[in-house]
Design an enzyme around this catalytic site. Sequence first.
Site, PDB file in Angstrom:
ATOM      1  N   ARG A  12       7.102  -0.117   2.432  1.00 34.77           N
ATOM      2  CA  ARG A  12       6.820  -1.297   3.259  1.00 34.77           C
ATOM      3  C   ARG A  12       5.727  -2.157   2.645  1.00 34.77           C
ATOM      4  NH1 ARG A  12       5.110   3.513   4.946  1.00 34.77           N
ATOM      5  NH2 ARG A  12       3.130   3.805   6.024  1.00 34.77           N
TER       6      ARG A  12
ATOM      7  N   CYS B 104      -5.433 -17.702  13.791  1.00 31.61           N
ATOM      8  CA  CYS B 104      -5.045 -16.943  14.993  1.00 31.61           C
ATOM      9  C   CYS B 104      -5.326 -17.805  16.224  1.00 31.61           C
ATOM     10  CB  CYS B 104      -5.898 -15.678  15.112  1.00 31.61           C
ATOM     11  SG  CYS B 104      -5.807 -14.613  13.668  1.00 31.61           S
TER      12      CYS B 104
ATOM     13  N   ARG C  19       0.829  -1.206   0.000  1.00 33.91           N
ATOM     14  CA  ARG C  19       0.000   0.000   0.000  1.00 33.91           C
ATOM     15  C   ARG C  19       0.865   1.258   0.000  1.00 33.91           C
ATOM     16  NH1 ARG C  19      -4.867  -1.622   2.338  1.00 33.91           N
ATOM     17  NH2 ARG C  19      -3.719  -2.733   3.948  1.00 33.91           N
TER      18      ARG C  19
ATOM     19  N   LYS D 239      -3.657   4.730   5.950  1.00 32.16           N
ATOM     20  CA  LYS D 239      -3.926   4.968   7.373  1.00 32.16           C
ATOM     21  C   LYS D 239      -3.515   6.393   7.702  1.00 32.16           C
ATOM     22  CE  LYS D 239      -2.739   1.577  10.215  1.00 32.16           C
ATOM     23  NZ  LYS D 239      -1.696   0.898   9.465  1.00 32.16           N
TER      24      LYS D 239
ATOM     25  N   ASP E 197     -12.704  -0.555  12.197  1.00 33.46           N
ATOM     26  CA  ASP E 197     -12.921  -0.638  10.748  1.00 33.46           C
ATOM     27  C   ASP E 197     -14.361  -1.064  10.444  1.00 33.46           C
ATOM     28  OD1 ASP E 197     -10.262  -0.014   9.805  1.00 33.46           O
ATOM     29  OD2 ASP E 197      -9.645  -1.892  10.746  1.00 33.46           O
TER      30      ASP E 197
ATOM     31  N   CYS F 247     -11.087 -12.346  17.163  1.00 31.97           N
ATOM     32  CA  CYS F 247     -11.664 -11.132  17.726  1.00 31.97           C
ATOM     33  C   CYS F 247     -12.960 -10.838  16.973  1.00 31.97           C
ATOM     34  CB  CYS F 247     -10.691  -9.969  17.562  1.00 31.97           C
ATOM     35  SG  CYS F 247      -9.018 -10.398  18.082  1.00 31.97           S
TER      36      CYS F 247
HETATM   37  S1  SF4 Z   1      -7.809  -8.928  14.877  1.00 30.18           S
HETATM   38 FE1  SF4 Z   1      -7.891 -10.867  16.045  1.00 30.18          FE
HETATM   39  S2  SF4 Z   1      -8.867 -12.319  14.640  1.00 30.18           S
HETATM   40 FE2  SF4 Z   1      -8.182 -10.593  13.385  1.00 30.18          FE
HETATM   41  S3  SF4 Z   1      -6.176 -11.127  12.617  1.00 30.18           S
HETATM   42 FE3  SF4 Z   1      -5.845 -10.013  14.539  1.00 30.18          FE
HETATM   43  S4  SF4 Z   1      -5.785 -11.600  16.159  1.00 30.18           S
HETATM   44 FE4  SF4 Z   1      -6.667 -12.540  14.304  1.00 30.18          FE
END
Ligand code: SF4
Length: 350
Positions: free
Chosen positions: A96, A105, A92, A319, A275, A109
């Site tokens: 970098r 993960c 972007r 950003k 977001d 989240c």
């Molecule tokens: S915000 Fe949470 S779910 Fe999304 S990439 Fe990061 S750790 Fe994984």
Amino acid sequence: MRTPARTLRHPLDLARAGLAPPDRLPELERVAARYAVAISPALAELIDPADPHDPIARQFVPDPAELAVAPEERSDPIGDDANSPVAGIVHRYPDRVLLKLVHVCPVYCRFCFRREMVGPHGRAALTRAEIAGALAYIRERPAIWEVILTGGDPLVLSARRLHEVMRELAAIEHVKIVRVHTRMPVAAPERVTREVVRALKVAGKATYVVLHVNHPRELTAAARAACARCIDRGVPMLSQSVLLRGVNDDAATLGALMRALVEARIKPYYLHHGDLAPGTAHLRTRIGEGQDLMRALRGRYSGLCQPTYVLDIPGGAGKVPIGPNYVSARDPAGAAVEVADPEGCLHTYP
Ligand code: SF4
């Protein structure tokens, strides 16, 4: 609650652990069919099941509100795909790139901006051939000074796999900085082993670890010890947090989080405005509220505790810091400007 032995991945597991009301299971199953669910033992242990507003639960326990997608929300809110020239790379800015090795993960989240990409049913990890293609892309572009390992969480990889990638990056002369974005030290601190930290260190390059953390309770003794394993071995740490309604959208919580980070030798770096990820409107604040919180931090907390409040402009335009602004107006003629102090009183700067 009793600490679960394993990561909780299904609404039924959550109900059995007392983290979700059994009568809402049908709706939660619908949420889980669309967006990945995982709550690691370390984070499940932090949740108070008796508190309907628990800030840790709010971040990880699925909510039927996620089934409502607002018209302005989008599946790729910050335009990763529009800026991806080869698999695994997002380019972007000139100096970098993001390198997304995996799309899984240790926890998921509920506000994740990549929620349509991550999870066991999300996008696959890069193949060896795709990693080779991504590294070739970086190698061929001398303007790339920094590589940001993100995903997914790159620390789900074994120390051996991480070190392989780090060695490849270290061999590229123009890459000077490798930044690793992770939630692992809070989600599964035991997985930030000395071997993992050793894998992140490569001769001649600076590695920074950026911790995603949103509430001071996440910084347990074990999480702080995991961070200390990085910092003590010469890997500096920064933080990024997401401003979330009902989690950290008050000055006391946000200030406590920033102080806890600084005390753990982690410099607060970004406070992200939420977001436009699908089904996350109930967790987003207004930008004006975020600016008021930043003003409150500026007045009451050390300069070390000040993150930059940023917005990823929807669609991938980049950003930018979003204030608050302390200078009343830019004066092209070079005359006096008005500057607000932390209390909001205006002063003239000649
Ligand atoms: S915000 Fe949470 S779910 Fe999304 S990439 Fe990061 S750790 Fe994984």
